[in-house]
Design a protein around this motif. Structure first.
Motif, PDB file in Angstrom:
ATOM      1  N   ASP A 115       0.845  -1.202   0.000  1.00 60.08           N
ATOM      2  CA  ASP A 115       0.000   0.000   0.000  1.00 60.08           C
ATOM      3  C   ASP A 115       0.879   1.250   0.000  1.00 60.08           C
ATOM      4  O   ASP A 115       1.916   1.285   0.648  1.00 60.08           O
ATOM      5  CB  ASP A 115      -0.865  -0.018   1.261  1.00 60.08           C
ATOM      6  N   ASN A 211      -6.216  14.651   2.118  1.00 58.75           N
ATOM      7  CA  ASN A 211      -5.548  15.255   0.964  1.00 58.75           C
ATOM      8  C   ASN A 211      -6.242  16.578   0.636  1.00 58.75           C
ATOM      9  O   ASN A 211      -7.285  16.607  -0.035  1.00 58.75           O
ATOM     10  CB  ASN A 211      -5.601  14.307  -0.244  1.00 58.75           C
ATOM     11  N   TRP A 245      -0.324  14.455   5.723  1.00 61.38           N
ATOM     12  CA  TRP A 245      -0.833  13.587   4.662  1.00 61.38           C
ATOM     13  C   TRP A 245       0.347  12.913   3.987  1.00 61.38           C
ATOM     14  O   TRP A 245       1.105  13.559   3.286  1.00 61.38           O
ATOM     15  CB  TRP A 245      -1.689  14.345   3.644  1.00 61.38           C
ATOM     16  N   SER A 248       0.145   7.430   2.122  1.00 60.48           N
ATOM     17  CA  SER A 248       0.400   6.017   2.361  1.00 60.48           C
ATOM     18  C   SER A 248      -0.432   5.668   3.586  1.00 60.48           C
ATOM     19  O   SER A 248      -0.061   6.019   4.713  1.00 60.48           O
ATOM     20  CB  SER A 248       1.895   5.793   2.613  1.00 60.48           C
ATOM     21  N   LEU A 278     -10.567   4.276  -1.173  1.00 60.97           N
ATOM     22  CA  LEU A 278      -9.944   3.127  -0.518  1.00 60.97           C
ATOM     23  C   LEU A 278     -10.843   1.898  -0.597  1.00 60.97           C
ATOM     24  O   LEU A 278     -12.070   2.013  -0.743  1.00 60.97           O
ATOM     25  CB  LEU A 278      -9.598   3.484   0.923  1.00 60.97           C
ATOM     26  N   ARG A 279     -10.207   0.707  -0.478  1.00 65.31           N
ATOM     27  CA  ARG A 279     -10.955  -0.537  -0.628  1.00 65.31           C
ATOM     28  C   ARG A 279     -11.396  -1.041   0.725  1.00 65.31           C
ATOM     29  O   ARG A 279     -10.653  -0.989   1.702  1.00 65.31           O
ATOM     30  CB  ARG A 279     -10.093  -1.593  -1.328  1.00 65.31           C
ATOM     31  N   GLU A 283      -8.292  -2.883   2.979  1.00 63.34           N
ATOM     32  CA  GLU A 283      -7.701  -1.651   3.530  1.00 63.34           C
ATOM     33  C   GLU A 283      -8.557  -1.162   4.703  1.00 63.34           C
ATOM     34  O   GLU A 283      -8.116  -1.168   5.851  1.00 63.34           O
ATOM     35  CB  GLU A 283      -7.591  -0.565   2.446  1.00 63.34           C
TER      36      GLU A 283
HETATM   37  P1  P6P Z   1      -4.019  10.262  -2.860  1.00 58.53           P
HETATM   38  C1  P6P Z   1      -2.220   4.802  -1.724  1.00 58.53           C
HETATM   39  O1  P6P Z   1      -2.350   4.777  -3.137  1.00 58.53           O
HETATM   40  C2  P6P Z   1      -3.621   4.907  -1.153  1.00 58.53           C
HETATM   41  O2  P6P Z   1      -4.389   3.816  -1.555  1.00 58.53           O
HETATM   42  C3  P6P Z   1      -3.540   5.022   0.358  1.00 58.53           C
HETATM   43  O3  P6P Z   1      -2.473   4.328   0.898  1.00 58.53           O
HETATM   44  C4  P6P Z   1      -3.399   6.519   0.590  1.00 58.53           C
HETATM   45  O4  P6P Z   1      -3.931   6.947   1.828  1.00 58.53           O
HETATM   46  C5  P6P Z   1      -4.198   7.117  -0.582  1.00 58.53           C
HETATM   47  O5  P6P Z   1      -4.239   6.112  -1.610  1.00 58.53           O
HETATM   48  C6  P6P Z   1      -3.543   8.364  -1.133  1.00 58.53           C
HETATM   49  O6  P6P Z   1      -4.380   8.867  -2.142  1.00 58.53           O
HETATM   50  O7  P6P Z   1      -5.259  10.547  -3.709  1.00 58.53           O
HETATM   51  O8  P6P Z   1      -3.806  11.298  -1.782  1.00 58.53           O
HETATM   52  O9  P6P Z   1      -2.779  10.010  -3.669  1.00 58.53           O
END
Ligand code: P6P
Length: 342
Positions: A115, A211, A245, A248, A278-279, A283
């Motif tokens: 992840d 984010n 943020w 990850s 997210l899944r 996750e």
């Molecule tokens: P963004 C990583 O790809 C993930 O699945 C998670 O680990 C993380 O929190 C999120 O996506 C990050 O997403 O849109 O901020 O790049």
């Protein structure tokens, strides 16, 4: 005398009756696979493991070489032990039944093998997330082929969940329903050593993770919550907040388990047909259980994540998890907004 993962799990099995032998063996196998993945992750540019594999996964995402390596390590490590009926992975379209040449077990293993892949090539912490369910109607007299439907159980049915974070330390966080424990990899000895028991998330926090570049796409309740955090001491919250943020989930959740905080990846208007990014199965469910076991809370903004009845293996979900009082506030804002929009 340091307590190794093996000793801890044997003691849990023997003294607490909390851990069937087959589940103990499964968890040790997963932990050994994470050790193996850590070796590849830590090689970086020295090991031909960086960059894209030039393939796409079921999510339509470009796979990194390490995504595929980590997936293969987990499959190879868990196929032959006799504790699994099947596996499911973010990197595989369908479930992976245990080949007939190996003994079948009663457990189902789900994982996001690596992840936070966007962080691999820039040396930022990434991780492996895993969830364990029991195969339903496990009647030894009835040999039914395992199906995807067998995996579609609410997160509350998990019997074990955890993650391994590949960061400055390589740390394994684990729950089997009796709180959260953490083990740190001792590379010299090649063993996991118990470094924290009874992990507790503070009910309050001054740190939120989201984010912010998606702000214009958020729904009202999320905008309201974040705006109040940004107003700081002068605003209704009466205190200043900090923001993190890492992009990850494993790293953001690990920080929250270690010092509190709230993590949000909510639904937004960019892809309104998707409930979130997210899944659920590999996750949100494992992370949601870990957070709850550490005294925190995890909802999709409206309901407890672990109560969501899955309909698809790779379904997505909106995620709000961490310090209980903050998660309850965000959830209350969503429910208030629903009432006024009726
Ligand atoms: P963004 C990583 O790809 C993930 O699945 C998670 O680990 C993380 O929190 C999120 O996506 C990050 O997403 O849109 O901020 O790049």
């Amino acid at each position: 005398m340091s307590i190794t993962l093996t000793r801890y799990l044997i003691e849990q099995q023997r003294t607490q009756g909390a851990l069937p032998a087959e589940l103990r063996l499964l968890l040790e196998t997963v932990a050994r696979a994470c050790q193996h993945i850590a070796i590849s992750v830590n090689k970086g540019a020295l090991g031909e493991v960086l960059g894209s594999a030039d393939t796409e996964n079921v999510q339509g995402e470009v796979q990194k070489k390490l995504d595929i390596i980590a997936n293969e390590v987990l499959i190879d490590a868990n196929e032959w032990g006799g504790h699994l009926a099947a596996m499911a992975s973010e990197e595989m379209d369908t479930i992976h039944p245990i080949p007939h040449r190996y003994p079948q077990g009663e457990y189902l293993l789900l994982f996001d093998p690596l992840d936070g892949s966007s962080n691999i090539d820039v040396n930022v912490s990434i991780g492996t997330i895993f969830s364990v369910l029991k195969k339903p109607n496990d009647d030894p007299n009835v040999i039914e082929p395992v199906s995807e439907q067998d995996f579609l159980q609410p997160g509350a049915q998990q019997v074990a969940a955890g993650y391994c974070i590949y960061g400055p330390q390589t740390t394994l966080a684990l729950t089997v329903g009796r709180g959260v424990v953490m083990f740190t990899l001792d590379r010299e000895q090649g063993v996991w050593l118990l470094t924290q028991e009874n992990v507790q998330i503070p009910a309050d926090t001054k740190e939120f993770a989201i984010n912010m570049s998606n702000m214009r796409h958020w729904d009202t309740p999320v905008k309201r919550y974040v705006d109040e955090c940004l107003q700081g001491k002068e605003g209704v919250r009466g205190k200043d907040f900090n923001m993190r943020w890492i992009a990850s989930m494993v790293a953001d959740v690990h920080r929250i388990l270690m010092r509190g905080g709230i993590f949000m990846y909510p639904w937004d208007k960019r892809e309104p047909h998707k409930p979130g990014k997210l899944r659920l199965m590999y996750e949100a469910n494992p992370m949601g259980w870990l957070v709850e076991q550490a005294g925190g809370a995890a909802t999709n903004g409206r309901q407890r994540i672990l109560d969501i009845a899955p309909t698809e293996l790779h379904q997505r979900v909106s995620v709000v998890l961490g310090s209980k009082n903050e998660v309850e506030r965000v959830t209350a804002y969503h429910l208030e907004a629903d009432k006024t929009s009726v």
